[in-house]
Write a protein that holds these residues in place. Sequence first.
Motif, PDB file in Angstrom:
ATOM      1  N   GLN A  30       0.833  -1.205   0.000  1.00 18.31           N
ATOM      2  CA  GLN A  30       0.000   0.000   0.000  1.00 18.31           C
ATOM      3  C   GLN A  30       0.866   1.254   0.000  1.00 18.31           C
ATOM      4  N   GLU A  32       3.918   1.535  -1.134  1.00 20.45           N
ATOM      5  CA  GLU A  32       4.557   1.637  -2.443  1.00 20.45           C
ATOM      6  C   GLU A  32       3.568   2.117  -3.505  1.00 20.45           C
ATOM      7  N   ALA A  33       2.335   1.620  -3.454  1.00 18.84           N
ATOM      8  CA  ALA A  33       1.313   2.057  -4.405  1.00 18.84           C
ATOM      9  C   ALA A  33       1.027   3.546  -4.232  1.00 18.84           C
ATOM     10  N   ARG A  34       0.976   3.995  -2.996  1.00 17.55           N
ATOM     11  CA  ARG A  34       0.730   5.431  -2.730  1.00 17.55           C
ATOM     12  C   ARG A  34       1.895   6.266  -3.246  1.00 17.55           C
ATOM     13  N   ARG A  35       3.125   5.797  -3.035  1.00 16.39           N
ATOM     14  CA  ARG A  35       4.294   6.511  -3.551  1.00 16.39           C
ATOM     15  C   ARG A  35       4.236   6.621  -5.063  1.00 16.39           C
ATOM     16  N   ASP A  36       3.855   5.528  -5.728  1.00 13.37           N
ATOM     17  CA  ASP A  36       3.739   5.546  -7.184  1.00 13.37           C
ATOM     18  C   ASP A  36       2.687   6.553  -7.640  1.00 13.37           C
ATOM     19  N   GLU A  37       1.567   6.596  -6.921  1.00 12.27           N
ATOM     20  CA  GLU A  37       0.501   7.532  -7.242  1.00 12.27           C
ATOM     21  C   GLU A  37       0.973   8.984  -7.072  1.00 12.27           C
ATOM     22  N   ILE A  38       1.680   9.251  -5.983  1.00 10.56           N
ATOM     23  CA  ILE A  38       2.201  10.600  -5.738  1.00 10.56           C
ATOM     24  C   ILE A  38       3.199  10.982  -6.826  1.00 10.56           C
ATOM     25  N   LYS A  40       3.370   9.853  -9.918  1.00 12.81           N
ATOM     26  CA  LYS A  40       2.648  10.065 -11.177  1.00 12.81           C
ATOM     27  C   LYS A  40       1.985  11.450 -11.181  1.00 12.81           C
ATOM     28  N   THR A  41       1.361  11.803 -10.081  1.00 15.88           N
ATOM     29  CA  THR A  41       0.710  13.114  -9.975  1.00 15.88           C
ATOM     30  C   THR A  41       1.731  14.241 -10.068  1.00 15.88           C
ATOM     31  N   LYS A  44       2.887  14.643 -13.674  1.00 14.34           N
ATOM     32  CA  LYS A  44       1.830  15.296 -14.453  1.00 14.34           C
ATOM     33  C   LYS A  44       1.787  16.789 -14.149  1.00 14.34           C
TER      34      LYS A  44
END
Length: 69
Positions: A30, A32-38, A40-41, A44
């Motif tokens: 979780q 790591e997934a949040r880090r990836d999301e941050i 990506k944002t 962008k």
Amino acid sequence: MVTINSTLEDIMQLDFASREMLLEILQKRQIEARRDEIAKTAKKSLKEFHSGKNVPLSADDVIDRLNNL
């Protein structure tokens, strides 16, 4: 069909140490997934900023915009 309840029932059949290990793995995934999301944002946002879509604002302007949401 897999449901949360059926998954939890399966997990509860594991021994305590295995459940602890599973919990730790899920927490790390979780994070790591949040880090990836941050990331990506952020990429962008930087792309939009460099293309001129986003412009810097003063703190007062940001606060005004937030208050008007």
